[in-house]
Write an enzyme that holds these catalytic residues in place. Structure first.
Site, PDB file in Angstrom:
ATOM      1  N   ASP A   1       0.809  -1.218   0.000  1.00  0.00           N
ATOM      2  CA  ASP A   1       0.000   0.000   0.000  1.00  0.00           C
ATOM      3  C   ASP A   1       0.841   1.267   0.000  1.00  0.00           C
ATOM      4  O   ASP A   1       0.443   2.299   0.545  1.00  0.00           O
ATOM      5  CB  ASP A   1      -0.972   0.011   1.196  1.00  0.00           C
TER       6      ASP A   1
ATOM      7  N   ARG B   1       2.352 -29.383  -5.992  1.00  0.00           N
ATOM      8  CA  ARG B   1       2.129 -29.953  -7.333  1.00  0.00           C
ATOM      9  C   ARG B   1       0.736 -30.534  -7.522  1.00  0.00           C
ATOM     10  O   ARG B   1       0.543 -31.514  -8.239  1.00  0.00           O
ATOM     11  CB  ARG B   1       3.228 -30.990  -7.651  1.00  0.00           C
TER      12      ARG B   1
ATOM     13  N   GLY C   1       0.262  13.669  -3.844  1.00  0.00           N
ATOM     14  CA  GLY C   1      -1.192  13.501  -3.910  1.00  0.00           C
ATOM     15  C   GLY C   1      -1.528  12.246  -4.679  1.00  0.00           C
ATOM     16  O   GLY C   1      -0.664  11.665  -5.347  1.00  0.00           O
TER      17      GLY C   1
ATOM     18  N   ASP D   1       2.727  14.503   1.518  1.00  0.00           N
ATOM     19  CA  ASP D   1       1.742  15.557   1.830  1.00  0.00           C
ATOM     20  C   ASP D   1       1.019  15.260   3.143  1.00  0.00           C
ATOM     21  O   ASP D   1       0.568  16.170   3.842  1.00  0.00           O
ATOM     22  CB  ASP D   1       0.718  15.692   0.690  1.00  0.00           C
TER      23      ASP D   1
ATOM     24  N   GLY E   1       1.580   2.905  -2.655  1.00  0.00           N
ATOM     25  CA  GLY E   1       1.197   3.748  -3.789  1.00  0.00           C
ATOM     26  C   GLY E   1       1.790   3.207  -5.089  1.00  0.00           C
ATOM     27  O   GLY E   1       2.019   3.960  -6.041  1.00  0.00           O
ATOM     28  N   LYS E   2       2.010   1.884  -5.133  1.00  0.00           N
ATOM     29  CA  LYS E   2       2.573   1.270  -6.337  1.00  0.00           C
ATOM     30  C   LYS E   2       1.668   1.500  -7.544  1.00  0.00           C
ATOM     31  O   LYS E   2       2.143   1.804  -8.637  1.00  0.00           O
ATOM     32  CB  LYS E   2       2.748  -0.249  -6.126  1.00  0.00           C
TER      33      LYS E   2
ATOM     34  N   GLN F   1       2.005  -6.392  -3.098  1.00  0.00           N
ATOM     35  CA  GLN F   1       2.548  -6.532  -1.737  1.00  0.00           C
ATOM     36  C   GLN F   1       3.903  -5.813  -1.653  1.00  0.00           C
ATOM     37  O   GLN F   1       4.089  -4.840  -2.357  1.00  0.00           O
ATOM     38  CB  GLN F   1       2.656  -8.006  -1.325  1.00  0.00           C
TER      39      GLN F   1
ATOM     40  N   THR G   1       3.021 -12.780   2.916  1.00  0.00           N
ATOM     41  CA  THR G   1       2.204 -13.386   1.875  1.00  0.00           C
ATOM     42  C   THR G   1       2.972 -14.589   1.331  1.00  0.00           C
ATOM     43  O   THR G   1       4.092 -14.875   1.779  1.00  0.00           O
ATOM     44  CB  THR G   1       1.821 -12.354   0.800  1.00  0.00           C
TER      45      THR G   1
ATOM     46  N   GLY H   1      -4.456  -4.485  -3.799  1.00  0.00           N
ATOM     47  CA  GLY H   1      -5.430  -3.418  -4.054  1.00  0.00           C
ATOM     48  C   GLY H   1      -4.630  -2.207  -4.481  1.00  0.00           C
ATOM     49  O   GLY H   1      -3.978  -1.576  -3.657  1.00  0.00           O
ATOM     50  N   HIS H   2      -4.599  -1.932  -5.771  1.00  0.00           N
ATOM     51  CA  HIS H   2      -3.774  -0.846  -6.306  1.00  0.00           C
ATOM     52  C   HIS H   2      -4.681   0.277  -6.802  1.00  0.00           C
ATOM     53  O   HIS H   2      -5.486   0.071  -7.703  1.00  0.00           O
ATOM     54  CB  HIS H   2      -2.880  -1.369  -7.442  1.00  0.00           C
TER      55      HIS H   2
END
Ligand code: GDP
Ligand code: IMO
Ligand code: MG
Length: 427
Positions: A13, A142, A414, A332, A15-16, A223, A238, A40-41
């Site tokens: 999280d 497998r 921002g 910011d 900001g990727k 991640q 993960t 969640g991007h």
């Protein structure tokens, strides 16, 4: 070299999504190489906010081929829903492709994730409950189903019959859960198969040819380093490798083909789920960071745990990933504080370390060693030139650069695509 990588340097999280979208406007291809819809991007363009879970964040650029790579675990139902919702927003999604080698995340994976978390009680990991761990476990055991298995319906039916019987035994005997009906699951897959088949490609060939032709290819990490299966706070991690090395494994490309490796670091720290977090603020300041930073999970909506910037964490990510650049986001959000403490080491059993310990019990004991920075009061969300940032803010940024030993390429002020101060052009 035309291979670009974006990876997270903390607990996710950072900001990727925003940075991938920004770079995506110059890309011929954007490739996810690990993880699944635990990601969640968030991308904000022209006032429109889109949260992507499985689709690469280059999707706003319809000229870029968006590939879900071999190392990703794909819940096809979630994928189709994500495509549908983007189409409603006016994006064709005709540029989406799925690797034939990617693993299918099945309904039983999601169910087992929830059962295992419930069974673990206080020892739970705090997963996104999307089935990511159980799907990777089956892959390495497998007994996974892959996207290519969907191509031959007879093969798919037979494999599912055998695997589902095994999974049902696990569900019933181990967790006293409800078994899945084979015919019902077959029907569900039969219904979506015609939508999935046209998107399946040999992604390894496609990506390598593009790189060899000198096209711009961006690999989008989900991640982050501290959630990495090898280098994160195991077991609170993960089940994949969200690092630059993970690109080679999860996209089928040689390390020789990777050029710029851009790490993303939030100007403070956040974490979702369980596990050690040395600089966590369980007080009003933490609440203030959560509120001003809008720190709520883009996937699960859970409030994110918030704390001061932890530089041993970021530096470890710089080293492991071989980052050529670091982008600082959400600076910011730090306006208005008198003092900004930055963690530069950990005191554990009377000794000070500047590296991340392997042992969780050691890490839980760690007391942060802070260096205090003077804060700034100005709203900097509209600043676009580095020299226009308050002196105190520049000191903060430059200290990150010096401590981590990597150049800062960008400071984000921002959520939208335009809110950036570029220090070193990304392309
Ligand atoms: P990702 O998982 O790394 O892609 O990050 P998320 O999208 O989960 O979380 C980052 C959040 O911060 C999103 O809501 C972004 O829109 C927002 N964001 C990204 N960069 C900035 C920034 O520089 N300032 C502010 N205020 N918000 C940002
Ligand atoms: P992006 O790509 C933040 C966390 C979960 C949990 C742990 C394991 O948006 O940065 P999993 O469902 O993967 O088995 O959960 O990892 N986690 C994330 N935290 N951002 C993410 O993705 C995450 N993906 C997984 O909260 O602690
Ligand atoms: Mg996220």
């Amino acid at each position: 070299m035309a291979g670009y990588v974006v990876v997270g340097s903390q607990w996710g999280d950072e900001g990727k999504g925003k940075i991938v979208d920004l770079l995506g406007t110059h890309m011929d291809m954007v490739v996810r190489f690990q993880g699944g819809n635990n990601a969640g991007h968030t991308v904000v363009v022209n006032g429109q906010t889109v949260i992507l879970h499985l689709l690469p964040s280059g999707i706003m650029n319809e000229n870029a081929l968006c590939i879900i790579g071999p190392g990703v675990v794909v819940n096809p139902f979630v994928l189709l829903e994500e495509i549908r919702s983007l189409q409603e927003k006016g994006f064709s999604c005709s540029n989406v492709r799925i690797s034939d080698r990617a693993h299918l995340l099945m309904p039983y994976h999601k169910y087992i994730d929830a059962l295992e978390e419930a069974d673990a009680g206080a020892g739970k990991i705090g997963t996104t409950k999307n089935g990511i761990g159980p799907c990777y476990a089956d892959k390495y055991n497998r007994i996974g189903l892959r996207v290519c298995d969907l191509k031959d319906w007879d093969v798919f039916q037979e494999k599912l019959r055998v695997i589902l019987a095994k999974k049902n035994r696990q569900i019933v005997k181990l967790y006293d859960g409800k078994p899945f009906d084979y015919e019902e699951m077959l029907d569900q897959f039969k219904a979506i198969r015609p939508m999935i088949l046209p998107m399946i490609i040999d992604a390894v060939d496609k990506v390598n040819k593009a790189l060899d032709e000198g096209k711009n290819v961006l690999f989008e990490g989900a991640q982050a380093n501290m959630l990495d299966i090898n280098y994160g706070t195991y077991p609170y991690v993960t089940s994949s490798s969200p690092t630059a090395a993970g690109v080679c494994e999860g996209a089928g490309v040689s390390p020789k083909k990777l050029g710029r490796i851009i790490g993303i670091a939030k100007a403070y720290s956040t974490r979702v789920g369980e596990g050690p977090f040395v600089t966590e603020l369980n007080d009003e300041t933490g609440e203030q960071l959560r509120k001003t930073g809008n720190e709520y999970g883009a996937t699960t909506g859970r409030p994110r745990r918030c704390g001061w910037l932890d530089l041993p964490v970021v530096r470890q990510a710089v080293i492991i990933n071989g980052m050529t650049d670091l982008a600082i986001t959400k600076i910011d959000i730090l306006s208005g504080y008198d003092t900004l403490p930055v963690c530069v080491g950990y005191e554990i059993n009377g000794k000070v370390y500047d590296t991340v310990p392997a042992s969780i019990s050691d890490y839980e004991k760690a007391v942060p060693v802070y260096k205090n920075f003077k804060g700034w009061k100005e709203d900097i969300s509209n600043v676009r030139r580095y020299e226009d940032l308050p002196r105190e803010c520049r000191d903060y940024v430059e200290f990150i650069q010096d401590y981590c030993g990597v150049r800062i390429c960008l400071v984000s002020t921002g959520p939208d695509r335009e809110s950036n101060i570029i220090l070193n052009p990304l392309i």
